[in-house]
Design an enzyme around this catalytic site. Structure first.
Site, PDB file in Angstrom:
ATOM      1  N   GLY A  90       3.123  -1.020   4.139  1.00 37.53           N
ATOM      2  CA  GLY A  90       3.119   0.391   3.771  1.00 37.53           C
ATOM      3  C   GLY A  90       4.520   0.844   3.397  1.00 37.53           C
ATOM      4  N   GLY A  91       5.201   1.490   4.350  1.00 34.84           N
ATOM      5  CA  GLY A  91       6.502   2.108   4.095  1.00 34.84           C
ATOM      6  C   GLY A  91       7.490   1.220   3.351  1.00 34.84           C
ATOM      7  CG  HIS A 121      -5.639   1.884   5.433  1.00 36.52           C
ATOM      8  ND1 HIS A 121      -5.198   2.814   6.350  1.00 36.52           N
ATOM      9  CD2 HIS A 121      -4.610   1.029   5.240  1.00 36.52           C
ATOM     10  CE1 HIS A 121      -3.945   2.517   6.697  1.00 36.52           C
ATOM     11  NE2 HIS A 121      -3.560   1.434   6.030  1.00 36.52           N
ATOM     12  CB  SER A 178       5.882  -1.563  11.806  1.00 32.62           C
ATOM     13  OG  SER A 178       5.478  -0.220  12.069  1.00 32.62           O
ATOM     14  CD  GLU A 221      -2.979  -2.413   7.397  1.00 29.82           C
ATOM     15  OE1 GLU A 221      -1.948  -2.711   6.787  1.00 29.82           O
ATOM     16  OE2 GLU A 221      -3.566  -1.331   7.249  1.00 29.82           O
ATOM     17  N   GLY A 228       3.026   2.442  10.678  1.00 28.56           N
ATOM     18  CA  GLY A 228       3.994   3.525  10.547  1.00 28.56           C
ATOM     19  C   GLY A 228       4.745   3.799  11.836  1.00 28.56           C
ATOM     20  CD  GLU A 287      -2.772   5.505   6.850  1.00 28.67           C
ATOM     21  OE1 GLU A 287      -2.797   5.542   5.602  1.00 28.67           O
ATOM     22  OE2 GLU A 287      -1.822   5.031   7.500  1.00 28.67           O
ATOM     23  CG  ASN A 331      -1.691   1.236   1.446  1.00 27.01           C
ATOM     24  OD1 ASN A 331      -1.746   2.085   0.548  1.00 27.01           O
ATOM     25  ND2 ASN A 331      -2.304   1.374   2.603  1.00 27.01           N
ATOM     26  CD1 TRP A 332       3.185   1.133  -3.239  1.00 28.35           C
ATOM     27  CD2 TRP A 332       3.314   2.643  -4.900  1.00 28.35           C
ATOM     28  NE1 TRP A 332       3.844   0.546  -4.284  1.00 28.35           N
ATOM     29  CE2 TRP A 332       3.931   1.445  -5.318  1.00 28.35           C
ATOM     30  CE3 TRP A 332       3.266   3.719  -5.778  1.00 28.35           C
ATOM     31  CZ2 TRP A 332       4.508   1.295  -6.592  1.00 28.35           C
ATOM     32  CZ3 TRP A 332       3.833   3.577  -7.047  1.00 28.35           C
ATOM     33  CH2 TRP A 332       4.452   2.389  -7.444  1.00 28.35           C
ATOM     34  CE  LYS A 333      -0.041   3.236   4.866  1.00 24.22           C
ATOM     35  NZ  LYS A 333       0.085   3.355   6.311  1.00 24.22           N
TER      36      LYS A 333
HETATM   37  P1  13P Z   1       3.412   0.515   7.487  1.00 25.81           P
HETATM   38  O1  13P Z   1       3.910  -0.777   6.877  1.00 25.81           O
HETATM   39  O2  13P Z   1       4.112   1.716   6.946  1.00 25.81           O
HETATM   40  O3  13P Z   1       3.386   0.445   8.982  1.00 25.81           O
HETATM   41  O4  13P Z   1       1.888   0.684   7.017  1.00 25.81           O
HETATM   42  C1  13P Z   1       1.000  -0.373   7.177  1.00 25.81           C
HETATM   43  C2  13P Z   1      -0.252  -0.060   6.462  1.00 25.81           C
HETATM   44  O5  13P Z   1      -1.017   0.802   6.871  1.00 25.81           O
HETATM   45  C3  13P Z   1      -0.533  -0.785   5.219  1.00 25.81           C
HETATM   46  O6  13P Z   1      -1.826  -0.597   4.793  1.00 25.81           O
END
Ligand code: 13P
Length: 250
Positions: free
Chosen positions: A232-233, A93, A211, A165, A171, A95, A9-11
């Site tokens: 994510g990251g 998600h 993470s 999640e 993050g 967020e 997930n690149w966000k």
């Molecule tokens: P991180 O891997 O950056 O913690 O993000 C997880 C996430 O929200 C994937 O959807």
């Protein structure tokens, strides 16, 4: 036997040039006994369609609006995603729930609209730090799974993906332990058993996210109820992302 899934997930990351570099690197992943999915921002989906065509990597969106077309300024429909070759869509998600006020009811409409368009939803669920401290993890996750999948048929439930999640691990640089993640993923599977029966609970894929990186991904993949990761990251670092996919194949 459930096939492992590594999803990125690149966000809100990746301009045109960054997306091109990342997608070209991901296009080099070698096939194996796992699925690889990337979810870039909407603006890079046409590039994904171009650069990932005939590769092992599939692509999806991070969000969607649950109507096929119409006067919904700024929104994107499942049908529009499908026309870009998307086969996946993240729904709910944390967020989106926290920053954009998405409710279980809206997320449920998204899940159903995505399924109706023939795409696979990745339904995200998870508790906040405060909810965990108050002992509410099981009830929050159960509510989000049941409400998110309300009105979904057993046949559809078997082919969708649920991502656990925990908000406190996203993050954060500090993931849940594999045991903490497994505990909740096993509750999610039990919840799927109560809602849809043995066959569906045995088939549905459940991911852990929060993470995850190249150093800890194998710990999660070893757990019986964790079928992969939503990343994510670390999904923005091509080499590390592909190395996680390679672990999942092994
Ligand atoms: P991180 O891997 O950056 O913690 O993000 C997880 C996430 O929200 C994937 O959807």
């Amino acid at each position: 036997m459930r096939r492992p899934l590594i999803a990125g997930n690149w966000k809100m990351n990746g301009d045109r040039q960054e997306a091109e570099a990342l997608l070209k690197a991901i296009a080099g992943a070698e096939p194996g006994k796992a699925d690889l999915v990337v979810c870039p921002p909407f603006t890079a989906l046409a590039q994904a369609q171009d650069l990932l065509r005939d590769t092992v990597a599939q692509w999806g969106a991070q969000n969607v609006y649950p109507e096929p077309a119409g006067a919904y300024t700024g929104e994107i429909s499942p049908q529009m995603l499908q026309s870009l070759g998307c086969r996946w869509c993240i729904c709910g998600h944390s967020e989106r729930r926290q920053l954009f006020g998405e409710t279980d009811e809206l997320i449920n409409r998204k899940v159903k609209a995505v399924l109706d368009a023939g795409l696979t939803p990745i339904l995200c669920v998870g508790e906040s730090a405060e909810e965990r401290q108050n002992g509410q993890t099981a009830s929050i996750v159960q509510r989000e799974v049941e409400a998110g999948l309300s009105g979904v048929s057993a046949e559809e439930a078997a082919r969708l993906v649920i991502a656990y999640e925990p908000i406190w691990a996203i993050g954060a640089g500090q993931a849940a332990t594999a045991a903490e993640a497994e505990e909740v993923c096993s509750w999610i599977r039990e919840c799927m058993f109560r809602c849809f029966g043995t066959e569906v609970s045995g088939q549905v894929r459940i991911l852990y996210g929060g993470s995850v990186n190249g150093r800890n991904v194998s710990d999660f993949l070893k757990e019986p109820d964790i079928d992969g990761a939503l990343i994510g990251g670390a999904s923005l670092r091509a080499e590390e992302f592909i190395s996680m996919y390679n672990r999942a194949k092994a």
